[in-house]
Design an enzyme around this catalytic site. Structure first.
Site, PDB file in Angstrom:
ATOM      1  N   LYS A   2     -49.546 -74.173 -55.833  1.00  0.00           N
ATOM      2  CA  LYS A   2     -50.469 -73.049 -55.951  1.00  0.00           C
ATOM      3  C   LYS A   2     -50.612 -72.709 -57.439  1.00  0.00           C
ATOM      4  CE  LYS A   2     -50.572 -68.062 -55.008  1.00  0.00           C
ATOM      5  NZ  LYS A   2     -49.948 -66.961 -54.231  1.00  0.00           N
TER       6      LYS A   2
ATOM      7  N   GLU B  53     -52.717 -67.465 -44.445  1.00  0.00           N
ATOM      8  CA  GLU B  53     -51.527 -67.101 -45.223  1.00  0.00           C
ATOM      9  C   GLU B  53     -51.399 -65.582 -45.189  1.00  0.00           C
ATOM     10  OE1 GLU B  53     -50.128 -66.615 -49.862  1.00  0.00           O
ATOM     11  OE2 GLU B  53     -51.630 -68.155 -49.397  1.00  0.00           O
TER      12      GLU B  53
ATOM     13  N   ARG C 286     -46.536 -58.293 -48.450  1.00  0.00           N
ATOM     14  CA  ARG C 286     -46.877 -57.215 -49.376  1.00  0.00           C
ATOM     15  C   ARG C 286     -46.858 -55.839 -48.735  1.00  0.00           C
ATOM     16  NH1 ARG C 286     -51.905 -59.793 -52.942  1.00  0.00           N
ATOM     17  NH2 ARG C 286     -50.885 -61.784 -53.418  1.00  0.00           N
TER      18      ARG C 286
END
Length: 210
Positions: A128, A41, A45
């Site tokens: 999640k 993943e 960012r």
């Protein structure tokens, strides 16, 4: 090609990766595959995130997901690039609907019972749970998941080599998300052998590599 659910069942670990320099992407992807971890993943960012994702998608044997997805446009771009899945820090109808309409596997982020109910009502069954340790860790996860026996969770946030198996022992946990095997610092310093060793060790911890 294996489904992401099959991959999660196989590895039990999803490395959550921050890439500052997209030039590291190919080598990192190859390192993960060599170590026996076929999933990654890559979070949105940094300014290089999208380029890194596009590059890592060229690595054979690696299922690449887009993390930190927050907008419909992120889903559209991830699908267009050929990402295997997407992960969001929270849940919105816009992101959820976009993923469903485009046929992209999404693991929406949840923290509270209300968010879990919203995501479940929208048709999502693997969620999640973030940020796991800050929310109270395993005891909180057990309590919060009890009313939702049909759902599975991927706790992320504060997971490490010491508590990984404790989380995986919880019935509702499909896999864990963690960044310790691919630290941002090691990646910046191009310590790929160390990343490989950390990844192998992580897989050994959860009994997925001998």
């Amino acid at each position: 090609m294996a489904t992401i659910e099959e991959i999660l069942s196989l590895t039990k670990i999803v490395p959550v990766i921050v890439i500052d320099d997209s030039r590291h992407a190919i080598r990192l992807g190859e390192t993960l595959v060599e170590a026996g971890l076929p999933v990654a993943e890559v979070t949105l960012r940094t300014p290089d995130s999208w380029q890194a994702i596009e590059t890592m998608l060229k690595v054979d044997g690696l299922e690449v997901g887009v993390g930190s997805v927050k907008r419909k446009a992120d889903i559209v771009r991830a699908k267009g690039l050929g990402a295997s899945f997407a992960v969001s820090p929270g849940f919105t109808d816009e992101v959820g609907q976009a993923a469903q309409e485009l046929g992209l596997t999404l693991f929406p982020g949840v923290s509270t019972p209300s968010e879990i109910m919203s995501a479940a009502a929208a048709g999502f069954s693997v969620l999640k749970w973030f940020p796991a340790e800050s929310l109270g860790g395993i005891n909180t996860l057990k309590a919060i998941s009890a009313p939702f026996p049909s759902l599975k969770f991927i706790p992320t946030g504060g997971i490490n080599a010491k508590n990984a198996n404790d989380y995986l022992a919880v019935d509702c946990v499909a896999a864990i998300g963690g960044s310790w095997m691919v630290s941002r610092e090691n990646l910046k310093l191009e310590k790929f052998e160390e990343i490989k060793n950390e990844t192998i060790a992580a897989l050994q911890i959860v009994g997925r590599k001998s």
